[in-house]
Write a protein that holds these residues in place. Structure first.
Motif, PDB file in Angstrom:
ATOM      1  N   GLY A  17       0.834  -1.188   0.000  1.00  0.00           N
ATOM      2  CA  GLY A  17       0.000   0.000   0.000  1.00  0.00           C
ATOM      3  C   GLY A  17       0.868   1.235   0.000  1.00  0.00           C
ATOM      4  N   HIS A  18       0.352   2.308  -0.589  1.00  0.00           N
ATOM      5  CA  HIS A  18       1.130   3.543  -0.720  1.00  0.00           C
ATOM      6  C   HIS A  18       0.312   4.742  -0.255  1.00  0.00           C
ATOM      7  N   LEU A  92      -4.761   0.964   7.048  1.00  0.00           N
ATOM      8  CA  LEU A  92      -5.201   2.151   7.780  1.00  0.00           C
ATOM      9  C   LEU A  92      -4.538   2.239   9.150  1.00  0.00           C
ATOM     10  N   HIS A  93      -4.322   1.100   9.778  1.00  0.00           N
ATOM     11  CA  HIS A  93      -3.621   1.110  11.064  1.00  0.00           C
ATOM     12  C   HIS A  93      -2.197   1.618  10.886  1.00  0.00           C
ATOM     13  N   ALA A  94      -1.535   1.153   9.829  1.00  0.00           N
ATOM     14  CA  ALA A  94      -0.162   1.608   9.574  1.00  0.00           C
ATOM     15  C   ALA A  94      -0.118   3.102   9.257  1.00  0.00           C
ATOM     16  N   MET A  95      -1.145   3.600   8.579  1.00  0.00           N
ATOM     17  CA  MET A  95      -1.177   5.004   8.166  1.00  0.00           C
ATOM     18  C   MET A  95      -1.873   5.901   9.191  1.00  0.00           C
ATOM     19  N   SER A  96      -2.287   5.341  10.315  1.00  0.00           N
ATOM     20  CA  SER A  96      -3.078   6.103  11.279  1.00  0.00           C
ATOM     21  C   SER A  96      -2.403   7.389  11.757  1.00  0.00           C
ATOM     22  N   SER A 114     -18.516   3.500   3.464  1.00  0.00           N
ATOM     23  CA  SER A 114     -18.968   2.743   4.625  1.00  0.00           C
ATOM     24  C   SER A 114     -17.933   1.705   5.049  1.00  0.00           C
ATOM     25  N   THR A 115     -17.250   1.105   4.084  1.00  0.00           N
ATOM     26  CA  THR A 115     -16.215   0.116   4.386  1.00  0.00           C
ATOM     27  C   THR A 115     -15.027   0.778   5.077  1.00  0.00           C
ATOM     28  N   ILE A 116     -14.647   1.950   4.569  1.00  0.00           N
ATOM     29  CA  ILE A 116     -13.551   2.701   5.191  1.00  0.00           C
ATOM     30  C   ILE A 116     -13.930   3.111   6.604  1.00  0.00           C
ATOM     31  N   ASP A 117     -15.148   3.608   6.775  1.00  0.00           N
ATOM     32  CA  ASP A 117     -15.594   4.063   8.094  1.00  0.00           C
ATOM     33  C   ASP A 117     -15.568   2.921   9.120  1.00  0.00           C
ATOM     34  N   ILE A 123      -9.929   0.602  14.244  1.00  0.00           N
ATOM     35  CA  ILE A 123      -8.574   0.907  14.719  1.00  0.00           C
ATOM     36  C   ILE A 123      -8.554   2.072  15.710  1.00  0.00           C
ATOM     37  N   GLY A 124      -9.743   2.578  16.071  1.00  0.00           N
ATOM     38  CA  GLY A 124      -9.821   3.561  17.142  1.00  0.00           C
ATOM     39  C   GLY A 124      -9.674   5.010  16.753  1.00  0.00           C
ATOM     40  N   LEU A 125      -9.783   5.338  15.462  1.00  0.00           N
ATOM     41  CA  LEU A 125      -9.727   6.739  15.042  1.00  0.00           C
ATOM     42  C   LEU A 125     -11.134   7.341  15.035  1.00  0.00           C
ATOM     43  N   GLN A 126     -11.191   8.672  15.110  1.00  0.00           N
ATOM     44  CA  GLN A 126     -12.487   9.346  15.104  1.00  0.00           C
ATOM     45  C   GLN A 126     -13.151   9.274  13.735  1.00  0.00           C
TER      46      GLN A 126
END
Length: 402
Positions: A17-18, A92-96, A114-117, A123-126
């Motif tokens: 992923g980039h 997303l966790h790596a890019m958090s 919806s999938t992203i949300d 992963i605990g982001l707002q």
């Protein structure tokens, strides 16, 4: 040179992923996240550059919203693979750290918001756009406004899935009027959020949609397809339900999408769909780039081309216009703003020898003005990106690899 480039490798699937942040404005960048097999760093870099231009093109000195910098994320993985959600969550966790501070993003090719949300919450982001919150005058009211907008539906489809295609349709209608086309026909490649909405609003404005392409192939009918029925029965990846095809509708192989005669061609799926090897097959008089970078630089298309940075910019801008309060959380307010802005921009470039170069010129001038009003030193980043690196992530910051 990009401000920041990050490459991540999933330890389970070895998917890569980039993330590319092309530019920061007031310490923040904007650009969606896509997932497709074959996605490369070079592709993401080009998309991020395009986002910088797309943001700048919608600069309005009288608006509350000040365009952000451009960015883009991309994951080289098949979104249909049953492991796709796990790969997305790992990415997303790596890019958090970047999502928290620098990068605001939403859905793009292969992913739904919806999938992203769901993954963001896991992963605990707002939110996928929380980096912009410090720039808001009233975060609570702004977030409620955007939340309200996401609850709006128009004839069975969510407003958030319609705004981008509404803008593309407005660009296409401006091009149709400019060329003086009568009883125009259209072919739309891709039937996800962008392509589906584009087809709906073209059909509702009297343009006969004679062909659609999805991941399974092509459906066509010279008398026109029943866009509404197909739109409301598609799957979450934009797949057309063949059981809903009408009398006279025919199915063709996917590689025949350029063989269906139409006045208007709307590539609304993958990047690089039209290239030097197939550009000679384009017979349309008008090409409207709903997808990002659908035409390669070496492709010679004998048609008027309305570039992606103008045609599909409403997808991104609608979020910010709503969040910052330039539009109300209603379909009427959104469509009015999108239509006015898209028609104005399209009108500025459509008579130029190269509409793409004209758009680049307008974006560059706007970027210079934004940089003058909001110099980088007034908005220092909240952490050095190099301090955010961790396992399985390789970074390049302003040319230096970490």
């Amino acid at each position: 040179m990009s401000y920041l480039e990050v490459t991540w490798t999933d330890p389970a699937t070895h998917a890569r992923g980039h993330l590319v942040i092309d530019r920061l404005v007031r310490g923040v960048s904007s650009g969606g996240l896509r997932m497709r097999a074959g996605c490369t760093l070079a592709e993401v870099r080009g998309l991020a550059r395009g986002m910088t231009a797309k943001e700048a093109l919608n600069y309005d000195p009288g608006a509350r919203y000040v365009p952000l910098g451009g960015a883009k994320g991309g994951i080289d993985f098949d979104p249909y693979d049953p492991r796709a959600n796990d790969v997305l969550t790992g990415y997303l966790h790596a890019m958090s750290p970047y999502i928290e501070r620098f990068w605001t993003m939403g859905e793009d090719l292969g992913l739904r918001q919806s999938t992203i949300d769901e993954a963001i919450a896991k992963i605990g982001l707002q939110s996928s756009i929380q980096a912009v919150y410090p720039l808001l005058d009233d975060e609570t009211k702004a977030r409620q406004r955007l939340s309200d907008a996401f609850q709006v539906t128009v004839d069975g489809v969510g407003l958030d899935e319609l705004v981008g295609g509404y803008g593309v349709a407005q660009a296409a209608l401006t091009g149709i009027a400019h060329l003086g086309l009568t009883s125009p026909t259209a072919f739309v490649q891709g039937f996800g959020s962008m392509g589906g909405a584009t087809a709906r609003f073209l059909a509702r404005n009297g343009v006969k949609v004679v062909g659609l392409a999805d991941v399974h192939g092509v459906v066509a009918n010279p008398a026109g397809l029943d866009v509404e029925t197909l739109l409301l029965s598609r799957d979450r990846h934009g797949g057309i339900d063949r059981a809903e095809l009408g009398a006279g509708d025919v199915q063709l192989d996917g590689d025949r999408w350029l063989d269906v005669p139409a006045d208007v061609l709307v590539p609304a799926a993958t990047s690089y769909a039209i290239h030097a090897g197939n550009a000679h097959r384009v017979r349309a008089k008008l090409v409207v780039e709903a997808a990002n970078m659908p035409i390669t630089e070496d492709a010679e298309v004998g048609a008027l081309v309305i570039p992606d940075v103008v045609a599909n910019s409403a997808t991104n801008s609608w979020w910010w216009w709503t969040l910052f309060g330039d539009v109300d959380p209603t379909a009427e307010s959104a469509f009015d703003k999108i239509g006015t802005t898209t028609r104005r921009l399209t009108g500025r470039i459509i008579g130029e020898p190269s509409p793409r170069k004209a758009a680049q010129r307008i974006a560059a001038d706007a970027s210079d003005e934004i940089a003058r009003l909001f110099p980088a030193e007034q908005f220092p980043t909240r952490a050095c990106p190099a301090d955010l690196s961790h396992d399985r992530v390789q970074m390049m910051v302003c040319g230096r690899t970490w």
